[in-house]
Design an enzyme around this catalytic site. Structure first.
Site, PDB file in Angstrom:
ATOM      1  N   PRO A   2       0.812  -1.214   0.000  1.00 52.14           N
ATOM      2  CA  PRO A   2       0.000   0.000   0.000  1.00 52.14           C
ATOM      3  C   PRO A   2       0.851   1.272   0.000  1.00 52.14           C
ATOM      4  CG  PRO A   2      -0.645  -1.490   1.787  1.00 52.14           C
ATOM      5  CD  PRO A   2       0.632  -2.000   1.215  1.00 52.14           C
ATOM      6  N   GLU A   3       0.696   2.050  -1.035  1.00 47.91           N
ATOM      7  CA  GLU A   3       1.293   3.385  -1.118  1.00 47.91           C
ATOM      8  C   GLU A   3       0.120   4.361  -1.250  1.00 47.91           C
ATOM      9  OE1 GLU A   3       4.415   3.576  -4.083  1.00 47.91           O
ATOM     10  OE2 GLU A   3       4.847   1.445  -3.864  1.00 47.91           O
ATOM     11  N   HIS A  93      -4.459 -13.932  10.748  1.00 46.99           N
ATOM     12  CA  HIS A  93      -3.737 -12.678  11.025  1.00 46.99           C
ATOM     13  C   HIS A  93      -4.669 -11.477  11.197  1.00 46.99           C
ATOM     14  CE1 HIS A  93      -0.204 -14.984  10.103  1.00 46.99           C
ATOM     15  NE2 HIS A  93      -0.576 -15.159   8.854  1.00 46.99           N
ATOM     16  N   ARG A 112       2.514  -9.727   8.307  1.00 44.11           N
ATOM     17  CA  ARG A 112       3.880  -9.395   8.735  1.00 44.11           C
ATOM     18  C   ARG A 112       3.935  -8.434   9.918  1.00 44.11           C
ATOM     19  NH1 ARG A 112       6.677  -8.820   2.845  1.00 44.11           N
ATOM     20  NH2 ARG A 112       5.394 -10.461   2.004  1.00 44.11           N
ATOM     21  N   ARG A 156      18.462  19.980  -2.214  1.00 46.11           N
ATOM     22  CA  ARG A 156      19.191  18.792  -1.773  1.00 46.11           C
ATOM     23  C   ARG A 156      20.052  18.270  -2.904  1.00 46.11           C
ATOM     24  NH1 ARG A 156      15.775  18.215   2.888  1.00 46.11           N
ATOM     25  NH2 ARG A 156      14.714  20.074   2.227  1.00 46.11           N
TER      26      ARG A 156
END
Length: 278
Positions: A2-3, A93, A112, A156
């Site tokens: 998931p982004e 889970h 996880r 940067r």
DNA sequence: AACTGTCCCTGCAAGC
DNA sequence: TGCTTGCAGGGACAGT
């Protein structure tokens, strides 16, 4: 994984199916999921509270409650939020269950266990959720202007991929979309941000917006591991539009001449076309 | 500011 | 077939 587009898809589902609902009961299974506070803090903070909105900043889901507190849910790698009728067998889970007043259950499932659920006081966010307070600009929720991007890039001297992945600068881009954005902008992942011509800065700006919006329209990316699904267990389809991610060794779809290469940048697998990206 | 390395965790795939 | 090993990855953090 998931982004931003996947979390946004979940957020939209929550806006329809969770906002306005009162949480009648909460179950916490694995304590690791609530490690930032405690099972009791989650239960006390949520029980009896009504979810009044569904927001997102970067990859963080934020659900304000009528108590003034807020629920933060981060899916990290393999977290899922699922809404289903109460009383059904739960997936393996399942770590947190919120019973809703319409008879549905909202499940947090996460093999996880990198993901987490927190109830926090938004007026004290800098102490209770410092990463959230330090999050950069969300290109979709806040809008990232070209001058803002220009400033980030020029101030940067880092590789572009690292810069895109830095949540303190721009919030929500992860490994898949960083690669897809840089491909669309025709820029190499290791290219130093301060070396861009104004035209390339504009292409990068446009690519960030276009790739994220297109991915949201497609409901996000569901890879072969099927890790990402929406609230109802359905996958997205943006993986069909990936041009470089997961295509190492294949001919580049964009130029038809290069071969997509996979390298490691900052411990992350990175995909690009050596012909169209410079 | 920016780099590297480490940790957290499980499921799956590749290699023996 | 059955084991072991390696890899996937978000993001905080420590050390340089």
């Amino acid at each position: 994984m998931p982004e931003l587009p996947e979390v946004e898809t979940v957020r939209r589902g929550l806006a329809r199916f969770a906002v306005g609902r009162r949480v009648t009961q909460v179950e916490v299974g694995r304590l690791r999921t609530v490690r930032r506070t405690s099972a009791q803090a989650i239960i006390d903070g949520l029980t009896g509270a009504t979810i009044v909105a569904a927001n997102r900043r970067g990859k963080y889901l934020l659900l304000p409650l009528d108590t003034g507190d807020e629920v933060m849910i981060h899916l990290r790698m393999t977290g899922k939020l699922l809404v289903s009728a109460g009383g059904l067998p739960r997936p393996l889970h399942t770590h947190v269950v919120m019973h809703l007043d319409d008879g549905n259950e909202m499940l947090f499932v996460d093999p996880r266990t990198f993901g987490e659920v927190v109830v926090f006081d938004p007026t004290n966010v800098a102490v209770e959720l410092p990463e959230l307070a330090r999050l950069g600009i969300d290109p979709v929720a806040d809008g990232l202007t070209l001058p803002q991007l220009r400033h980030l890039v020029r101030s940067r001297n880092r590789g572009l991929k690292q810069l895109l992945l830095d949540q303190h600068l721009i919030a929500g881009i992860g490994n898949i979309y960083a690669d897809e954005i840089l491909h669309k902008a025709r820029l190499r992942p290791e290219r130093l941000s301060s070396s861009l011509a104004p035209r390339s800065e504009a292409m990068l700006h446009r690519a960030i917006h276009d790739v994220l919006v297109a991915a949201i329209v497609s409901g996000g990316s569901t890879l072969r591991d099927n890790q990402y699904v929406d609230l109802f267990g359905d996958g997205g389809s943006y993986q069909e539009d990936h041009r470089v991610y997961g295509r190492a060794g294949e001919r580049c779809i964009t130029c038809g001449r290069g071969w997509v290469r996979r390298i490691i940048v900052g411990q992350r697998s990175t995909h690009f076309c050596p012909i169209c990206q410079r």
